[in-house]
Motif scaffolding. Structure first.
Motif, PDB file in Angstrom:
ATOM      1  N   VAL A 141       0.838  -1.206   0.000  1.00 39.63           N
ATOM      2  CA  VAL A 141       0.000   0.000   0.000  1.00 39.63           C
ATOM      3  C   VAL A 141       0.876   1.260   0.000  1.00 39.63           C
ATOM      4  CG1 VAL A 141      -1.754   1.289   1.263  1.00 39.63           C
ATOM      5  CG2 VAL A 141      -1.954  -1.184   1.057  1.00 39.63           C
ATOM      6  N   SER A 145       1.100   4.144  -2.847  1.00 45.68           N
ATOM      7  CA  SER A 145       0.903   5.558  -2.497  1.00 45.68           C
ATOM      8  C   SER A 145       2.045   6.418  -3.021  1.00 45.68           C
ATOM      9  CB  SER A 145       0.846   5.749  -0.971  1.00 45.68           C
ATOM     10  OG  SER A 145      -0.152   4.974  -0.388  1.00 45.68           O
ATOM     11  N   ALA A 173       4.030  16.269  -3.012  1.00 46.94           N
ATOM     12  CA  ALA A 173       3.200  15.059  -3.071  1.00 46.94           C
ATOM     13  C   ALA A 173       3.783  13.960  -2.177  1.00 46.94           C
ATOM     14  CB  ALA A 173       3.087  14.581  -4.515  1.00 46.94           C
ATOM     15  N   LEU A 176       3.188  14.492   1.540  1.00 39.34           N
ATOM     16  CA  LEU A 176       1.848  14.085   1.984  1.00 39.34           C
ATOM     17  C   LEU A 176       1.838  12.596   2.331  1.00 39.34           C
ATOM     18  CD1 LEU A 176      -1.478  15.238   1.329  1.00 39.34           C
ATOM     19  CD2 LEU A 176      -1.210  13.113   0.078  1.00 39.34           C
ATOM     20  N   VAL A 177       2.472  11.793   1.488  1.00 38.41           N
ATOM     21  CA  VAL A 177       2.500  10.349   1.719  1.00 38.41           C
ATOM     22  C   VAL A 177       3.321  10.012   2.962  1.00 38.41           C
ATOM     23  CG1 VAL A 177       3.351   8.167   0.776  1.00 38.41           C
ATOM     24  CG2 VAL A 177       2.073   9.734  -0.679  1.00 38.41           C
ATOM     25  N   ASP A 179       3.943  11.921   5.482  1.00 36.16           N
ATOM     26  CA  ASP A 179       3.243  12.411   6.656  1.00 36.16           C
ATOM     27  C   ASP A 179       2.197  11.396   7.102  1.00 36.16           C
ATOM     28  OD1 ASP A 179       2.428  14.328   8.592  1.00 36.16           O
ATOM     29  OD2 ASP A 179       0.668  14.724   7.334  1.00 36.16           O
ATOM     30  N   VAL A 180       1.483  10.836   6.125  1.00 33.69           N
ATOM     31  CA  VAL A 180       0.406   9.897   6.456  1.00 33.69           C
ATOM     32  C   VAL A 180       0.953   8.563   6.926  1.00 33.69           C
ATOM     33  CG1 VAL A 180      -1.350   8.463   5.363  1.00 33.69           C
ATOM     34  CG2 VAL A 180      -1.413  10.928   5.084  1.00 33.69           C
ATOM     35  N   TRP A 181       1.991   8.066   6.264  1.00 34.15           N
ATOM     36  CA  TRP A 181       2.426   6.694   6.562  1.00 34.15           C
ATOM     37  C   TRP A 181       3.456   6.614   7.659  1.00 34.15           C
ATOM     38  CZ3 TRP A 181      -0.418   2.762   5.570  1.00 34.15           C
ATOM     39  CH2 TRP A 181      -1.291   2.804   4.488  1.00 34.15           C
ATOM     40  N   ARG A 183       3.125   8.384  10.437  1.00 35.51           N
ATOM     41  CA  ARG A 183       2.418   8.482  11.719  1.00 35.51           C
ATOM     42  C   ARG A 183       2.134   7.071  12.211  1.00 35.51           C
ATOM     43  NH1 ARG A 183      -2.644  11.888  10.628  1.00 35.51           N
ATOM     44  NH2 ARG A 183      -2.000  12.158   8.485  1.00 35.51           N
ATOM     45  N   PRO A 184       1.948   6.892  13.520  1.00 33.26           N
ATOM     46  CA  PRO A 184       1.659   5.541  14.002  1.00 33.26           C
ATOM     47  C   PRO A 184       0.385   5.012  13.349  1.00 33.26           C
ATOM     48  CG  PRO A 184       1.481   7.150  15.794  1.00 33.26           C
ATOM     49  CD  PRO A 184       1.989   7.876  14.590  1.00 33.26           C
ATOM     50  N   ALA A 185       0.361   3.693  13.148  1.00 32.07           N
ATOM     51  CA  ALA A 185      -0.762   3.075  12.453  1.00 32.07           C
ATOM     52  C   ALA A 185      -2.059   3.186  13.250  1.00 32.07           C
ATOM     53  CB  ALA A 185      -0.453   1.610  12.184  1.00 32.07           C
ATOM     54  N   SER A 186      -1.961   3.214  14.600  1.00 34.99           N
ATOM     55  CA  SER A 186      -3.179   3.338  15.401  1.00 34.99           C
ATOM     56  C   SER A 186      -3.665   4.783  15.339  1.00 34.99           C
ATOM     57  CB  SER A 186      -2.876   2.957  16.840  1.00 34.99           C
ATOM     58  OG  SER A 186      -1.900   3.828  17.337  1.00 34.99           O
ATOM     59  N   SER A 187      -4.753   5.097  16.013  1.00 33.40           N
ATOM     60  CA  SER A 187      -5.323   6.437  15.924  1.00 33.40           C
ATOM     61  C   SER A 187      -4.405   7.471  16.606  1.00 33.40           C
ATOM     62  CB  SER A 187      -6.701   6.449  16.570  1.00 33.40           C
ATOM     63  OG  SER A 187      -6.561   6.044  17.903  1.00 33.40           O
TER      64      SER A 187
ATOM     65  N   LEU B 137      -4.447  15.375  -5.795  1.00 34.51           N
ATOM     66  CA  LEU B 137      -3.364  14.540  -5.258  1.00 34.51           C
ATOM     67  C   LEU B 137      -3.913  13.505  -4.276  1.00 34.51           C
ATOM     68  CD1 LEU B 137      -0.379  13.855  -4.594  1.00 34.51           C
ATOM     69  CD2 LEU B 137      -0.371  15.828  -3.044  1.00 34.51           C
ATOM     70  N   VAL B 141      -3.853   9.392  -4.682  1.00 31.74           N
ATOM     71  CA  VAL B 141      -3.082   8.567  -3.746  1.00 31.74           C
ATOM     72  C   VAL B 141      -4.008   7.631  -2.962  1.00 31.74           C
ATOM     73  CG1 VAL B 141      -1.537   8.619  -1.758  1.00 31.74           C
ATOM     74  CG2 VAL B 141      -1.204  10.242  -3.606  1.00 31.74           C
ATOM     75  N   ALA B 148      -4.451  -1.074  -4.019  1.00 29.85           N
ATOM     76  CA  ALA B 148      -3.351  -1.932  -3.559  1.00 29.85           C
ATOM     77  C   ALA B 148      -3.793  -2.793  -2.376  1.00 29.85           C
ATOM     78  CB  ALA B 148      -2.138  -1.080  -3.178  1.00 29.85           C
ATOM     79  N   ASP B 179      -8.189   3.763   8.018  1.00 23.05           N
ATOM     80  CA  ASP B 179      -7.645   4.289   9.265  1.00 23.05           C
ATOM     81  C   ASP B 179      -6.616   5.380   8.982  1.00 23.05           C
ATOM     82  OD1 ASP B 179      -7.098   4.336  12.084  1.00 23.05           O
ATOM     83  OD2 ASP B 179      -5.250   3.246  11.659  1.00 23.05           O
ATOM     84  N   ARG B 183      -7.803  10.050   8.860  1.00 20.33           N
ATOM     85  CA  ARG B 183      -7.242  11.035   9.779  1.00 20.33           C
ATOM     86  C   ARG B 183      -7.038  12.341   9.039  1.00 20.33           C
ATOM     87  NH1 ARG B 183      -2.115   8.377  12.051  1.00 20.33           N
ATOM     88  NH2 ARG B 183      -2.519   6.541  10.804  1.00 20.33           N
TER      89      ARG B 183
END
Lengths: 242, 242
Positions: A141, A145, A173, A176-177, A179-181, A183-187, B137, B141, B148, B179, B183
């Protein structure tokens, strides 16, 4: 020779279209024999994308040598190798972009190249994340991304006719990816967790704490009903700390 | 007729390989004329994936009718339409998966189909996010992430020989994507922003505020150097509020 063939092929694709150009036309224009063509390019499609093999090899080499600490950052940097290949020859890249949009066979070929980049990035992440749990899922994934983000930035630049600096859009771009990935996978952490981190000491259950961390504010958290003298004491301690 | 042709083609691909099977072989096996074949399938590749067009149409229809409130959830649900197509005929899906891995031409064809799903999902998200700022974007993504993740879950099931429930793996994979992407898009809110939200009033620059929100704690933020009497006053006001 390779360059000459690519150049000739490209001129012909632009003049008479991709489908109506044969390998014989290309070698005639380039002034070389048919066997020379196939020594350099397995097919007519490959001549449109002469640098992807080299670029894939460079990406693989880069990832094999990269530091282990930041796998998402590493695959973002690996994707930038593709950008640099496009940016090295803006005119050729823009012409090819326009041609690829016209010719279904080239679009399909491009998809298969993009897929190979994606699999190269996913392979690296899989090696870092491990095959257990969600390692493989996350690898695939995130690779998808990164490729989508890279291609979004690249496409913006190609659509603009190759004007200006393509790096800015791709950096944005990819940020952004990351930043998102990253971060910890939990909330997201709760307010209390953030405060604890800010204050660098735990908020005791039903208690009170105050601190100033490194910032110019004092933050205090207290259970309702805490006596005011304890609040003042804590705040004075926090101010004194700083 | 369509089914009969697909069945015949598939048997032949398995018996003698994809490349060595001609359309003539397929129509002979199915006992129909050559023109019938091309009425149903534009090419030999299409016969391997007889349901993708229907599936794409269903996806488009679903997204056109879906509620606006949860765009990421909507594209995840749209992706599940593809899963259901595969799950409806596990034996055929597993055979096709094995065949597709053997035949480069089919892999390329599959990539172009997957790309069309991805573009359908991205188009929906673009409509919801808007073209401004990072709308396009993010749309691209997220669509790539969803595809994926879906394909990761689907592939797990196909590799296992189509045993058991494919939904569980796909649900798990899509949950990971939701998840991450549901966010907030920008970086996490700062501590000050979270506190403001918690206190439901702004922290004045260089000032002080305290409140209890709906929770069982009082939170106070003050600029360093704020006189203690003002701190006490604010906290008393906050406790009084609750």
């Amino acid at each position: 020779m390779r360059e000459v063939l690519a150049q000739a092929a490209f001129q012909l694709f632009l003049e008479r279209g991709f489908e109506r150009t044969t390998v014989d036309d290309i070698v005639a224009r380039a002034g070389v024999g048919r066997r020379s063509f196939f020594r350099y390019f397995p097919s007519k499609e490959d001549v449109v994308f002469p640098d992807h093999e080299r670029c894939l090899a460079e990406m693989t080499e880069f990832l094999a040598a990269v530091d282990d600490g930041d796998p998402v950052g590493a695959v973002c940097d690996a994707a930038r190798i593709v950008l640099r290949m496009y940016a090295a020859d803006p005119e050729f890249s823009v012409q090819r972009y326009r041609l690829t949009r016209e010719v279904p066979g080239l679009r399909t070929y491009e998809l298969s190249v993009v897929r190979r980049y994606e699999q190269t990035l996913a392979g690296h992440l899989r090696g870092r994340f491990g095959a257990d749990g969600d390692g493989e899922l996350r690898a695939e994934v995130i690779a998808a991304s990164v490729v989508a983000a890279h291609n979004n930035g690249l496409r913006l630049w190609l659509r603009s006719g190759g004007e200006g600096d393509p790096e800015a859009a791709v950096d944005h771009a990819l940020d952004l990816v990351r930043d998102v990935w990253e971060r910890p996978a939990s909330s997201s952490p709760s307010l209390e967790e953030q405060l604890e981190k800010h204050l660098e000491k735990p908020v005791p259950a039903g208690g009170i704490t105050a601190g100033s961390g490194d910032s110019e504010v004092i933050v205090m958290v207290a259970a309702k009903g805490t006596p005011m003298w304890r609040v003042v004491q804590q705040i004075e301690a926090a101010v004194g700390e700083s």
